[in-house]
Design a protein around this motif. Structure first.
Motif, PDB file in Angstrom:
ATOM      1  N   ARG A 299       0.837  -1.197   0.000  1.00 27.35           N
ATOM      2  CA  ARG A 299       0.000   0.000   0.000  1.00 27.35           C
ATOM      3  C   ARG A 299       0.877   1.254   0.000  1.00 27.35           C
ATOM      4  N   ASN A 300       1.558   1.420  -1.100  1.00 23.89           N
ATOM      5  CA  ASN A 300       2.490   2.521  -1.290  1.00 23.89           C
ATOM      6  C   ASN A 300       2.423   2.893  -2.769  1.00 23.89           C
ATOM      7  N   MET A 301       2.161   4.156  -3.056  1.00 24.65           N
ATOM      8  CA  MET A 301       1.920   4.561  -4.440  1.00 24.65           C
ATOM      9  C   MET A 301       3.159   4.378  -5.321  1.00 24.65           C
ATOM     10  N   ALA A 302       4.343   4.602  -4.762  1.00 24.75           N
ATOM     11  CA  ALA A 302       5.559   4.425  -5.550  1.00 24.75           C
ATOM     12  C   ALA A 302       5.826   2.948  -5.823  1.00 24.75           C
ATOM     13  N   ARG A 303       5.669   2.105  -4.799  1.00 27.41           N
ATOM     14  CA  ARG A 303       5.871   0.664  -5.017  1.00 27.41           C
ATOM     15  C   ARG A 303       4.870   0.126  -6.030  1.00 27.41           C
ATOM     16  N   HIS A 304       3.617   0.548  -5.908  1.00 25.98           N
ATOM     17  CA  HIS A 304       2.617   0.055  -6.847  1.00 25.98           C
ATOM     18  C   HIS A 304       2.942   0.488  -8.270  1.00 25.98           C
ATOM     19  N   THR A 305       3.428   1.727  -8.437  1.00 24.03           N
ATOM     20  CA  THR A 305       3.733   2.237  -9.768  1.00 24.03           C
ATOM     21  C   THR A 305       4.895   1.496 -10.413  1.00 24.03           C
ATOM     22  N   PHE A 306       5.942   1.212  -9.635  1.00 21.25           N
ATOM     23  CA  PHE A 306       7.159   0.661 -10.227  1.00 21.25           C
ATOM     24  C   PHE A 306       7.357  -0.840 -10.018  1.00 21.25           C
ATOM     25  N   LEU A 307       6.718  -1.423  -9.019  1.00 23.93           N
ATOM     26  CA  LEU A 307       6.992  -2.826  -8.714  1.00 23.93           C
ATOM     27  C   LEU A 307       5.823  -3.755  -8.991  1.00 23.93           C
ATOM     28  N   SER A 308       4.617  -3.233  -9.112  1.00 32.02           N
ATOM     29  CA  SER A 308       3.482  -4.099  -9.382  1.00 32.02           C
ATOM     30  C   SER A 308       3.438  -4.473 -10.862  1.00 32.02           C
ATOM     31  N   PRO A 309       3.338  -5.773 -11.187  1.00 37.08           N
ATOM     32  CA  PRO A 309       3.227  -6.163 -12.602  1.00 37.08           C
ATOM     33  C   PRO A 309       1.924  -5.694 -13.238  1.00 37.08           C
ATOM     34  N   ASP A 310       0.984  -5.266 -12.412  1.00 34.87           N
ATOM     35  CA  ASP A 310      -0.308  -4.790 -12.901  1.00 34.87           C
ATOM     36  C   ASP A 310      -0.318  -3.287 -13.187  1.00 34.87           C
ATOM     37  N   ALA A 311       0.784  -2.598 -12.879  1.00 38.95           N
ATOM     38  CA  ALA A 311       0.780  -1.135 -12.909  1.00 38.95           C
ATOM     39  C   ALA A 311       0.531  -0.571 -14.294  1.00 38.95           C
ATOM     40  N   ASP A 312       1.135  -1.158 -15.333  1.00 43.76           N
ATOM     41  CA  ASP A 312       0.962  -0.574 -16.659  1.00 43.76           C
ATOM     42  C   ASP A 312      -0.443  -0.788 -17.202  1.00 43.76           C
ATOM     43  N   ARG A 313      -1.179  -1.738 -16.643  1.00 42.68           N
ATOM     44  CA  ARG A 313      -2.582  -1.886 -17.007  1.00 42.68           C
ATOM     45  C   ARG A 313      -3.437  -0.918 -16.203  1.00 42.68           C
ATOM     46  N   PHE A 314      -3.145  -0.800 -14.911  1.00 45.63           N
ATOM     47  CA  PHE A 314      -3.930   0.069 -14.045  1.00 45.63           C
ATOM     48  C   PHE A 314      -3.750   1.537 -14.428  1.00 45.63           C
ATOM     49  N   TYR A 315      -2.535   1.907 -14.843  1.00 46.26           N
ATOM     50  CA  TYR A 315      -2.257   3.279 -15.277  1.00 46.26           C
ATOM     51  C   TYR A 315      -2.029   3.271 -16.791  1.00 46.26           C
TER      52      TYR A 315
ATOM     53  N   ASP B  69      -1.621   5.650 -18.744  1.00 48.32           N
ATOM     54  CA  ASP B  69      -0.557   6.628 -19.032  1.00 48.32           C
ATOM     55  C   ASP B  69       0.596   6.417 -18.049  1.00 48.32           C
ATOM     56  N   TRP B  70       1.139   5.197 -18.044  1.00 49.30           N
ATOM     57  CA  TRP B  70       2.102   4.823 -17.006  1.00 49.30           C
ATOM     58  C   TRP B  70       3.328   5.734 -17.000  1.00 49.30           C
ATOM     59  N   GLU B  71       3.850   6.090 -18.148  1.00 50.54           N
ATOM     60  CA  GLU B  71       5.074   6.894 -18.194  1.00 50.54           C
ATOM     61  C   GLU B  71       4.886   8.227 -17.478  1.00 50.54           C
ATOM     62  N   ARG B  72       3.734   8.858 -17.675  1.00 55.22           N
ATOM     63  CA  ARG B  72       3.478  10.148 -17.007  1.00 55.22           C
ATOM     64  C   ARG B  72       3.317   9.958 -15.505  1.00 55.22           C
ATOM     65  N   VAL B  73       2.598   8.910 -15.109  1.00 56.04           N
ATOM     66  CA  VAL B  73       2.417   8.638 -13.684  1.00 56.04           C
ATOM     67  C   VAL B  73       3.768   8.355 -13.035  1.00 56.04           C
ATOM     68  N   ALA B  74       4.608   7.581 -13.702  1.00 56.29           N
ATOM     69  CA  ALA B  74       5.924   7.250 -13.159  1.00 56.29           C
ATOM     70  C   ALA B  74       6.767   8.507 -12.958  1.00 56.29           C
ATOM     71  N   ALA B  75       6.777   9.389 -13.954  1.00 58.21           N
ATOM     72  CA  ALA B  75       7.557  10.621 -13.843  1.00 58.21           C
ATOM     73  C   ALA B  75       7.034  11.510 -12.724  1.00 58.21           C
ATOM     74  N   ASP B  76       5.718  11.634 -12.608  1.00 54.62           N
ATOM     75  CA  ASP B  76       5.128  12.446 -11.541  1.00 54.62           C
ATOM     76  C   ASP B  76       5.448  11.872 -10.163  1.00 54.62           C
ATOM     77  N   THR B  77       5.412  10.553 -10.056  1.00 50.81           N
ATOM     78  CA  THR B  77       5.694   9.895  -8.781  1.00 50.81           C
ATOM     79  C   THR B  77       7.124  10.165  -8.338  1.00 50.81           C
ATOM     80  N   VAL B  78       8.071  10.019  -9.248  1.00 50.36           N
ATOM     81  CA  VAL B  78       9.477  10.246  -8.904  1.00 50.36           C
ATOM     82  C   VAL B  78       9.724  11.713  -8.568  1.00 50.36           C
ATOM     83  N   ALA B  79       9.083  12.618  -9.293  1.00 51.09           N
ATOM     84  CA  ALA B  79       9.269  14.039  -9.027  1.00 51.09           C
ATOM     85  C   ALA B  79       8.804  14.408  -7.624  1.00 51.09           C
TER      86      ALA B  79
END
Length: 277
Positions: free
Chosen positions: A153-169, A171-181
């Protein structure tokens, strides 16, 4: 992050910002020959800031322990930093030491849960390191939080470590960049937090896309925006979000997705099955 590491990060941040500013943006002449560096040269930043080249080089080398307020202001203007970047530079240049009792809470107080349960839209509370501390039924229906293991239950872990993330998001690339920023910003504000350093190492090891984004030193607040989500039922939700801080608990944020009622499925049972990193 230790105090010395914070000054090293300051040097890295200044180099990254320097590379993003072209000489024409700050009124410097551009000659015909090809420049060997992206953005400004170190001597050009020093000239614009009114400091010696040697002094500015020391800052980029992580030797900024005694940089003055006036010099920081001048460098911020020279690099055309926006307000968020400017605050980030100051956080790195003035790392704070706090006692354990000043650390952010790992849970939200009971009254916050009462507030969440009265919100019809999906809503949850983020803590330090982007941990999801608590949520309402509408957020559970969209994100499946109650089905996740606690460490997931961590937004960064879910974005980068969940195998389901690119389906759930979608626009994964934008979400990933926003999360890291946002993580970059939070890490500088709390240079004492060993959990943040451990999270960065975990994400770096777990997803090759993370480290290039981290090393770009982009920073951004998480105040409001839009996000596209695809829950387990396949519905694509184009939703806006707003975040609010809690007086007395500035490291906690209430995030509310303003999803249309027909797609939020308020009060439904959790429908997203958590994927294990």
């Amino acid at each position: 992050m230790s105090v010395d590491a914070s000054f090293e990060q300051l040097g890295d941040f200044l180099r990254a910002c320097r590379a993003r500013v072209g000489p024409e943006e700050v009124g410097l002449p551009v000659f015909g020959r090809k420049r060997r560096v992206a953005g400004l040269r170190r001597e050009e930043v020093a000239q614009l800031a009114g400091v010696s080249v040697d002094y500015y080089v020391r800052l980029e080398q992580g030797r900024g322990q005694h940089v003055s307020d006036a010099v920081l202001d001048a460098i911020g203007r020279a690099l055309r930093l926006d307000p968020t970047e400017y605050e980030h530079m100051w956080d790195l240049a003035r790392p704070t030491r706090v006692s354990a009792r000043q650390l952010a809470p790992s849970t939200a107080r009971p009254g916050v849960q009462v507030l969440l349960d009265r919100i019809d839209a999906p809503a949850f509370v983020l803590g330090r390191c982007m941990d999801v501390l608590t949520w309402n039924p509408a957020a559970d229906a969209v994100m499946g939080l109650s089905a996740m293991a606690p460490h997931e239950r961590n937004m960064a872990r879910h974005t980068f470590l969940s195998p389901d993330a690119d389906r759930f998001y979608p626009d994964w690339e934008r979400v990933a960049a926003d999360t890291v920023a946002f993580l970059r910003l939070d890490a500088a504000r709390h240079s004492h937090d060993a959990r943040m350093a451990a999270l960065v190492e975990e994400l770096s090891a777990g997803n090759p896309c993370f480290r290039p984004l981290w090393d770009a030193h982009q920073v951004a607040e998480k105040t409001h925006g839009t996000k596209r989500l695809r829950p387990a039922d396949g519905t694509v939700l184009d939703t806006a979000y707003e975040t609010l801080s809690f007086p007395g608990d500035p490291d906690l944020m209430l995030v509310v997705y303003t999803t249309a009622p027909r797609t939020a499925r308020v009060g439904a049972e959790p429908s997203v099955t958590a994927a294990r990193p």
